[in-house]
Design an enzyme around this catalytic site. Structure first.
Site, PDB file in Angstrom:
ATOM      1  N   GLU A  54      38.550 -38.256  87.264  1.00 24.64           N
ATOM      2  CA  GLU A  54      38.636 -38.254  85.797  1.00 24.64           C
ATOM      3  C   GLU A  54      39.849 -39.067  85.366  1.00 24.64           C
ATOM      4  O   GLU A  54      40.918 -38.966  85.973  1.00 24.64           O
ATOM      5  CB  GLU A  54      38.837 -36.844  85.219  1.00 24.64           C
ATOM      6  CG  GLU A  54      37.600 -36.020  85.089  1.00 24.64           C
ATOM      7  CD  GLU A  54      37.877 -34.620  84.533  1.00 24.64           C
ATOM      8  OE1 GLU A  54      38.787 -34.472  83.682  1.00 24.64           O
ATOM      9  OE2 GLU A  54      37.181 -33.690  84.958  1.00 24.64           O
ATOM     10  N   TYR A 113      45.642 -38.118  83.468  1.00 23.24           N
ATOM     11  CA  TYR A 113      45.560 -38.514  82.059  1.00 23.24           C
ATOM     12  C   TYR A 113      46.821 -39.144  81.485  1.00 23.24           C
ATOM     13  O   TYR A 113      46.737 -40.015  80.636  1.00 23.24           O
ATOM     14  CB  TYR A 113      45.177 -37.292  81.195  1.00 23.24           C
ATOM     15  CG  TYR A 113      43.721 -36.898  81.373  1.00 23.24           C
ATOM     16  CD1 TYR A 113      42.737 -37.440  80.553  1.00 23.24           C
ATOM     17  CD2 TYR A 113      43.329 -36.020  82.375  1.00 23.24           C
ATOM     18  CE1 TYR A 113      41.397 -37.109  80.718  1.00 23.24           C
ATOM     19  CE2 TYR A 113      41.990 -35.681  82.550  1.00 23.24           C
ATOM     20  CZ  TYR A 113      41.028 -36.225  81.713  1.00 23.24           C
ATOM     21  OH  TYR A 113      39.710 -35.910  81.889  1.00 23.24           O
ATOM     22  N   ASN A 145      42.299 -36.123  89.149  1.00 20.43           N
ATOM     23  CA  ASN A 145      42.147 -36.233  87.695  1.00 20.43           C
ATOM     24  C   ASN A 145      43.505 -36.553  87.113  1.00 20.43           C
ATOM     25  O   ASN A 145      44.503 -35.911  87.451  1.00 20.43           O
ATOM     26  CB  ASN A 145      41.640 -34.920  87.090  1.00 20.43           C
ATOM     27  CG  ASN A 145      40.160 -34.694  87.343  1.00 20.43           C
ATOM     28  OD1 ASN A 145      39.507 -35.498  88.010  1.00 20.43           O
ATOM     29  ND2 ASN A 145      39.634 -33.607  86.808  1.00 20.43           N
ATOM     30  N   GLU A 162      39.968 -29.007  89.106  1.00 15.52           N
ATOM     31  CA  GLU A 162      41.236 -28.594  88.515  1.00 15.52           C
ATOM     32  C   GLU A 162      41.513 -27.098  88.633  1.00 15.52           C
ATOM     33  O   GLU A 162      41.553 -26.387  87.615  1.00 15.52           O
ATOM     34  CB  GLU A 162      41.287 -29.017  87.042  1.00 15.52           C
ATOM     35  CG  GLU A 162      41.088 -30.504  86.828  1.00 15.52           C
ATOM     36  CD  GLU A 162      41.368 -30.957  85.392  1.00 15.52           C
ATOM     37  OE1 GLU A 162      41.440 -30.102  84.508  1.00 15.52           O
ATOM     38  OE2 GLU A 162      41.527 -32.169  85.179  1.00 15.52           O
ATOM     39  N   HIS A 221      33.031 -26.261  87.652  1.00 15.63           N
ATOM     40  CA  HIS A 221      33.891 -26.822  86.605  1.00 15.63           C
ATOM     41  C   HIS A 221      34.123 -25.711  85.572  1.00 15.63           C
ATOM     42  O   HIS A 221      33.692 -25.814  84.420  1.00 15.63           O
ATOM     43  CB  HIS A 221      33.239 -28.073  86.002  1.00 15.63           C
ATOM     44  CG  HIS A 221      34.183 -28.989  85.287  1.00 15.63           C
ATOM     45  ND1 HIS A 221      34.354 -30.312  85.627  1.00 15.63           N
ATOM     46  CD2 HIS A 221      35.036 -28.765  84.256  1.00 15.63           C
ATOM     47  CE1 HIS A 221      35.254 -30.876  84.811  1.00 15.63           C
ATOM     48  NE2 HIS A 221      35.676 -29.945  83.972  1.00 15.63           N
ATOM     49  N   ARG A 235      29.491 -38.576  87.897  1.00 12.72           N
ATOM     50  CA  ARG A 235      29.982 -37.276  88.347  1.00 12.72           C
ATOM     51  C   ARG A 235      29.615 -36.227  87.307  1.00 12.72           C
ATOM     52  O   ARG A 235      29.973 -36.362  86.136  1.00 12.72           O
ATOM     53  CB  ARG A 235      31.510 -37.326  88.516  1.00 12.72           C
ATOM     54  CG  ARG A 235      32.111 -35.958  88.764  1.00 12.72           C
ATOM     55  CD  ARG A 235      33.640 -35.974  88.870  1.00 12.72           C
ATOM     56  NE  ARG A 235      34.097 -34.594  89.035  1.00 12.72           N
ATOM     57  CZ  ARG A 235      35.048 -34.008  88.303  1.00 12.72           C
ATOM     58  NH1 ARG A 235      35.698 -34.684  87.372  1.00 12.72           N
ATOM     59  NH2 ARG A 235      35.362 -32.752  88.503  1.00 12.72           N
TER      60      ARG A 235
END
Ligand code: PNW
Length: 483
Positions: A384, A315, A313, A173, A126, A80
Site C-alpha cells: 500500500e 504513507y 504499507n 497492519e 484486513h 491486492r
C-alpha cells in the site's frame, strides 16, 4: 544533452492497486455473510464520521466486472484485495459451518482476474474479524482459540484458491488492529482504558497481547502453507506491516535522533524483529517489561523466519521528539512525540485530508533502506502507498477528477522507490497503490477519499477514473526496464 543515468525497476516488477473487503464490497447481509466486528462497531453512534458503514460501500460485491475493467484501463498487472472471513465462515470458528456461496464468489473473482491478465494478491485478514469470535472469546485477546480458528480459515482458503493464487498476505497492519482496536479504541472493536469511549479495555496490556496473538496466528498460517501447499502451488506468503519514516524534531539533540529509531521499532520492529530476529526489540522490552508477552519456544519457532517477502504499507513521515518524562502506562509510541513540524516550524509535507498523513517521498527511500539494513535485504513488496487530498470531498467534480496532488504523490513516491532499488540495493519487487477506488475509510467514513477512481455514493456507486488513475501506469512504463 548528455545522458543522465536514470533510476529504474526490474523488468519483472509487479504493480497494481489495493483494496480491502469491508471497505469496498458492501452486500453485508447477502448470500450468507456473517457480521464482522466492523459491522457492529459502525452501529455505535459517534464512531464513524458521517455515521456511515460498509453496508453498501462501493458495492463491489455486485460490480466485480467494473472493478476489473478499471484495473485494465489503468494497465495494472496486479490487484491486492482481501477476503471477508465472515463471508466464508459466517461465525468464524473451526467448528462452524462454511458458506459455500462466499467461497464461490471469490473463486469466480480470482478466475475473472486471471482471465483479464491480472495477478491476484490475497490478504486473509484486513481487520474484519467475524463478530462472533469477538463475542465468543475476545478474538485475538485469546491466543489459543484465535490461532486455531485463523489456522483453520487459512487452510480452507489455501485449499480453495491455492492453485491459482501465488501471493498471500496473512495480516494487514497488525499495528492498526492492536493499537487502534485495543489501545485508543478508534477502530473496531473499540477497546480502550478511556471509559468515556468504551466500557471495556486495558490500554496498558491489551495491544501487546493482541499483537502477540496476531504474530503467532501469522506463523501458524505460514507453516500450514509451507507444509501443505507451497510445494504444490509454488506461491509465497508474508505479513504486511505499516510504518512511516521518522526524522528528528531537533537533529542536534541526540535524544531526538535516538527516538527516531525507537519510534520505528515500536511501530514496525514490534512485528518484524520476531519474524526476522526471533525476539522483540530491546527498546520495547526495556520500556514495557513484563507487559510484553514472552516467547515460548513453540511460538517463536512458528514466527521466526515466517516471511517469504516483507509486505510494506507506507504513507508518510513524521518528526520525532523524545519525551523527558517517564513513559505512561498506555504509551505505545516509545515515549516520544510524533509531530508534523520540526523545531523550526518546517512542516514534514503538505497537508492532506488525513490528519496523520503529510507526504515526504524521500522518507520512503530512507525507510526502504532502514528496513533492508535491519532485516538483511529481504524481498520487499509494497502492498500500500497513497494519499488523500485536502478538501477533495467538497470539490466540484471536474476539480476533484483532476487530482494533480495525488498524481504528484505517486510520481514522487514511485521515483523514490526506484532510487532505493537502483542506488541503495533495496530488493523491492512489487508496488500496490492505495487505492483503486474511493472507499469506506474506516473511522473517517466516506468523507476521506483515497481512490484513483471517484465513486459517486449518491448515484449508484458510479465510478469515474481521476487523473491519477492513468499516471501510475505512465510512471511504471518509464521506470521498469524492458525485458
Ligand atoms: C491503511 N494511521 O490504514 C489501511 O491498510 C487501509 O485499509 C486504509 O484505508 C489506508 O491505510 C488509508 O488510511 C491506516 O492512523 C490507517 O497511522 C490509519 C493509519 C495508518 C494506516
Amino acid at each position: 544533452m548528455g545522458s543522465i543515468e536514470q533510476s529504474n525497476l526490474p523488468s519483472d516488477f509487479l504493480w497494481g492497486f489495493a483494496t480491502a473487503a469491508y471497505q469496498i464490497e458492501g452486500a453485508a447481509k447477502e448470500d450468507g455473510r456473517g457480521p464482522s466486528i466492523w459491522d457492529t462497531f459502525c452501529k455505535i453512534p459517534g464512531k464513524i464520521a458521517g455515521g456511515g458503514s460498509g453496508d453498501v460501500a462501493c458495492d463491489s460485491y455486485h460490480r466485480t466486472h467494473e472493478d476489473i475493467a478499471l484495473l485494465k484501463e489503468c494497465n495494472a498487472k496486479a490487484y491486492r484485495f482481501s477476503l471477508s472471513w465472515s463471508r466464508i465462515i459466517p461465525l468464524g470458528g473451526r467448528n462452524d459451518p462454511v458458506n459455500k456461496k462466499g467461497i464461490e464468489f471469490y473463486q469466480k473473482f480470482v478466475d475473472d482476474l486471471i482471465d483479464a491478465g491480472i495477478t491476484p494478491l490475497i490478504t486473509l485478514f484486513h481487520w474484519d474479524l467475524p463478530d462472533e469470535l469477538d463475542k465468543r472469546y475476545g478474538g485475538p485477546l485469546n491466543k489459543e482459540e484465535f490461532v486455531a480458528d485463523f489456522a483453520n480459515y487459512a487452510r480452507l482458503v489455501f485449499e480453495a484458491f491455492g492453485s491459482k493464487v501465488k501471493y498471500w498476505i496473512t495480516f494487514n497492519e497488525p499495528w492498526c488492529s492492536s493499537v487502534l482496536g485495543y489501545n485508543n479504541g478508534s477502530f473496531a472493536p473499540g477497546h480502550t482504558s478511556d471509559r468515556t469511549k468504551s466500557p471495556v479495555g486495558d490500554s496498558s496490556t491489551e495491544q501487546w497481547i493482541v499483537g502477540h496473538s496476531l504474530l503467532v496466528a501469522h506463523g501458524a498460517a505460514v507453516k500450514i502453507y509451507r507444509d501443505e501447499f507451497k510445494q504444490r502451488d509454488g506461491g509465497e506468503i508474508g505479513i504486511t506491516l505499516n510504518g512511516d519514516w521518522a526524522e528528528p524534531w531537533d537533529p542536534e539533540n541526540p535524544a531526538d535522533v535516538e527516538a527516531c529509531d525507537r519510534k520505528i521499532e515500536f511501530a514496525i520492529s514490534w512485528f518484524a524483529d520476531p519474524i526476522y530476529h526471533g525476539k522483540y526489540p530491546d527498546s520495547m522490552v526495556k520500556q514495557l517489561g513484563d507487559r510484553l508477552p514472552t516467547w515460548t519456544p513453540e511460538d517463536i519457532a512458528l514466527v521466526k523466519g515466517s516471511n517469504d517477502f516483507y509486505g510494506m504499507n507506507h504513507y508518510c513521515a513524521n518528526f520525532i521528539r523524545a519525551k523527558t518524562t517517564e513513559p505512561e502506562l498506555n504509551d505505545v509510541a516509545g515515549n516520544l512525540d510524533i509531530l508534523l513540524e520540526d523545531k523550526n516550524g518546517v512542516s514534514v509535507g503538505p497537508a492532506t485530508q488525513s490528519p496523520w498523513l503529510q507526504p515526504s517521498a524521500i522518507g520512503f527511500r530512507k525507510l526502504l533502506k532502514w528496513l533492508s539494513e535491519r532485516y538483511g535485504y529481504p524481498k520487499i513488496y509494497v502492498t500500500e502507498n497513497g494519499t488523500s487530498v485536502l478538501g477533495e470531498n467538497d470539490m466540484p467534480l471536474d476539480e476533484l477528477l483532476n487530482d494533480e496532488f495525488r498524481a504528484k504523490y505517486f510520481r514522487d513516491y514511485i521515483s523514490a522507490m526506484a532510487d532505493a532499488y537502483t542506488l541503495d540495493g533495496v530488493n523491492v519487487r512489487a508496488y500496490m497503490a492505495w487505492s483503486l477506488l474511493d472507499n469506506f475509510e474506516w473511522a473517517e467514513g466516506y468523507e476521506t477519499r483515497f481512490g484513483v477512481t471517484y465513486v459517486d455514493y449518491e448515484n449508484d456507486q458510479k465510478r469515474i477514473p481521476k487523473k491519477s488513475a492513468k499516471e501510475i501506469g505512465k510512471v511504471f512504463d518509464r521506470l521498469i526496464q524492458k525485458a
